[in-house]
Design a protein around this motif. Structure first.
Motif, PDB file in Angstrom:
ATOM      1  N   PHE A   1       5.790  -4.746  -8.546  1.00 27.07           N
ATOM      2  CA  PHE A   1       5.631  -3.294  -8.732  1.00 27.07           C
ATOM      3  C   PHE A   1       5.540  -3.050 -10.252  1.00 27.07           C
ATOM      4  N   ILE A   2       4.344  -2.727 -10.708  1.00 29.95           N
ATOM      5  CA  ILE A   2       4.095  -2.597 -12.148  1.00 29.95           C
ATOM      6  C   ILE A   2       4.763  -1.332 -12.695  1.00 29.95           C
ATOM      7  N   LEU A   3       5.439  -1.473 -13.821  1.00 33.01           N
ATOM      8  CA  LEU A   3       6.090  -0.358 -14.477  1.00 33.01           C
ATOM      9  C   LEU A   3       5.134   0.268 -15.482  1.00 33.01           C
ATOM     10  N   ILE A   4       4.818   1.516 -15.283  1.00 35.64           N
ATOM     11  CA  ILE A   4       3.881   2.191 -16.198  1.00 35.64           C
ATOM     12  C   ILE A   4       4.476   3.496 -16.691  1.00 35.64           C
TER      13      ILE A   4
ATOM     14  N   ASN B   1      -2.844  -2.438  -3.840  1.00 34.64           N
ATOM     15  CA  ASN B   1      -3.078  -1.053  -3.441  1.00 34.64           C
ATOM     16  C   ASN B   1      -4.044  -0.366  -4.398  1.00 34.64           C
ATOM     17  N   PRO B   2      -4.528   0.822  -4.037  1.00 32.78           N
ATOM     18  CA  PRO B   2      -5.465   1.544  -4.906  1.00 32.78           C
ATOM     19  C   PRO B   2      -4.935   1.791  -6.321  1.00 32.78           C
ATOM     20  N   PRO B   3      -3.640   2.148  -6.507  1.00 31.84           N
ATOM     21  CA  PRO B   3      -3.155   2.320  -7.890  1.00 31.84           C
ATOM     22  C   PRO B   3      -3.262   1.043  -8.718  1.00 31.84           C
ATOM     23  N   PHE B   4      -3.170  -0.114  -8.071  1.00 29.36           N
ATOM     24  CA  PHE B   4      -3.320  -1.377  -8.799  1.00 29.36           C
ATOM     25  C   PHE B   4      -4.761  -1.519  -9.296  1.00 29.36           C
TER      26      PHE B   4
ATOM     27  N   GLN C   1     -15.807  -0.103 -12.503  1.00 25.98           N
ATOM     28  CA  GLN C   1     -16.570  -1.080 -11.734  1.00 25.98           C
ATOM     29  C   GLN C   1     -16.089  -1.078 -10.288  1.00 25.98           C
ATOM     30  N   PRO C   2     -16.978  -1.312  -9.339  1.00 26.86           N
ATOM     31  CA  PRO C   2     -16.628  -1.182  -7.921  1.00 26.86           C
ATOM     32  C   PRO C   2     -15.620  -2.227  -7.426  1.00 26.86           C
ATOM     33  N   GLU C   3     -15.622  -3.436  -7.990  1.00 29.37           N
ATOM     34  CA  GLU C   3     -14.728  -4.483  -7.506  1.00 29.37           C
ATOM     35  C   GLU C   3     -13.979  -5.124  -8.667  1.00 29.37           C
ATOM     36  N   PRO C   4     -13.041  -4.397  -9.274  1.00 28.89           N
ATOM     37  CA  PRO C   4     -12.336  -4.946 -10.434  1.00 28.89           C
ATOM     38  C   PRO C   4     -11.434  -6.126 -10.093  1.00 28.89           C
ATOM     39  N   ALA C   5     -11.075  -6.280  -8.788  1.00 29.51           N
ATOM     40  CA  ALA C   5     -10.185  -7.377  -8.407  1.00 29.51           C
ATOM     41  C   ALA C   5     -10.919  -8.719  -8.358  1.00 29.51           C
TER      42      ALA C   5
ATOM     43  N   ARG D   1       0.824  -1.217   0.000  1.00 25.81           N
ATOM     44  CA  ARG D   1       0.000   0.000   0.000  1.00 25.81           C
ATOM     45  C   ARG D   1       0.857   1.265   0.000  1.00 25.81           C
ATOM     46  N   ALA D   2       2.103   1.173   0.490  1.00 23.12           N
ATOM     47  CA  ALA D   2       2.978   2.350   0.532  1.00 23.12           C
ATOM     48  C   ALA D   2       3.530   2.711  -0.837  1.00 23.12           C
ATOM     49  N   SER D   3       3.426   1.806  -1.786  1.00 22.22           N
ATOM     50  CA  SER D   3       3.971   2.070  -3.112  1.00 22.22           C
ATOM     51  C   SER D   3       3.081   3.047  -3.878  1.00 22.22           C
ATOM     52  N   PRO D   4       3.668   4.068  -4.499  1.00 23.24           N
ATOM     53  CA  PRO D   4       2.859   4.999  -5.305  1.00 23.24           C
ATOM     54  C   PRO D   4       2.459   4.411  -6.657  1.00 23.24           C
ATOM     55  N   SER D   5       3.154   3.357  -7.069  1.00 22.14           N
ATOM     56  CA  SER D   5       2.829   2.707  -8.339  1.00 22.14           C
ATOM     57  C   SER D   5       1.954   1.491  -8.075  1.00 22.14           C
TER      58      SER D   5
END
Length: 202
Positions: free
Chosen positions: A199-202, A120-123, A136-140, A101-105
């Motif tokens: 950690f996804i690279l975008i 995390n939210p960015p994911f 959509q409310p629950e994409p996971a 969750r601490a990751s900005p990415s």
């Protein structure tokens, strides 16, 4: 206080080793298994002390009664137990979740069974924009994620280079929609199972 220099490290930690330790001008010949000597050495180094200081403290605690080698084995074992307890305290799912969750990415934690145990939210935003292309409310829910290499192979790469992230490709699928990309992988601080933080690279 002087003490005999330790010989080269032993492969067999159960092997008995004799050492001479000088405390207050008195020489003590002590025979202990190598694993205890190593533990006592680590304990001394941790507190900036000498091995002779630990022997002296054990003598004071015994006050002339009891077995010195038995006391040293107890001190060494207690140190190992304390180290294990501290390691377990630093190794839990809450800490992994906090790191994710601490990751900005966009980030997530994945088990060998391909279960996402933290994200995390960015994911979620990444999944919404790149896969579902909707809000959509629950994409996971129903999400499937995999690497372009075997999980065990990626874990092996991470363990062979401690502290070094490893790059890998990934695929995310939700409701028949798929996206691919690159990420940096790190090994999660868990003692009971192998978990990879991506950690996804975008």
């Amino acid at each position: 206080m002087n003490e005999t220099p330790p010989p080269p490290s032993e492969k067999d930690l159960s092997a008995l080793r004799f050492r001479v330790v000088t405390v207050g001008g008195q020489r003590h010949g002590i025979k202990l298994e190598e694993i205890y000597w190593q533990s006592l050495g680590e304990l001394a180094a941790r507190h900036g002390r000498k091995l002779a200081d630990i022997v002296a403290a054990c003598e004071r605690e015994l006050e002339g009664e009891g077995n010195l080698t038995a006391r040293l084995r107890y001190i060494a074992t207690r140190h190992l137990r304390d180290e294990l307890s501290a390691a377990k305290a630093r190794s839990n799912l809450a800490i992994v979740t906090s790191q994710v969750r601490a990751s900005p990415s966009p980030a997530f934690a994945l088990t060998g069974g391909k279960h996402i145990i933290a994200y995390n939210p960015p994911f979620l935003s990444f999944v919404q924009s790149r896969v579902l292309r909707s809000q959509q409310p629950e994409p996971a829910r129903g999400l499937k994620l995999s690497f372009d290499v075997q999980f065990v192979d990626l874990v092996g790469r991470l363990k062979s280079a401690p502290g070094e992230p490893q790059s890998a490709g990934f695929t995310i699928g939700v409701q028949g929609q798929v996206t691919r990309g690159k990420l940096n992988a790190a090994l999660a601080p868990l003692s009971d199972q192998d978990v990879i933080i991506g950690f996804i690279l975008i």
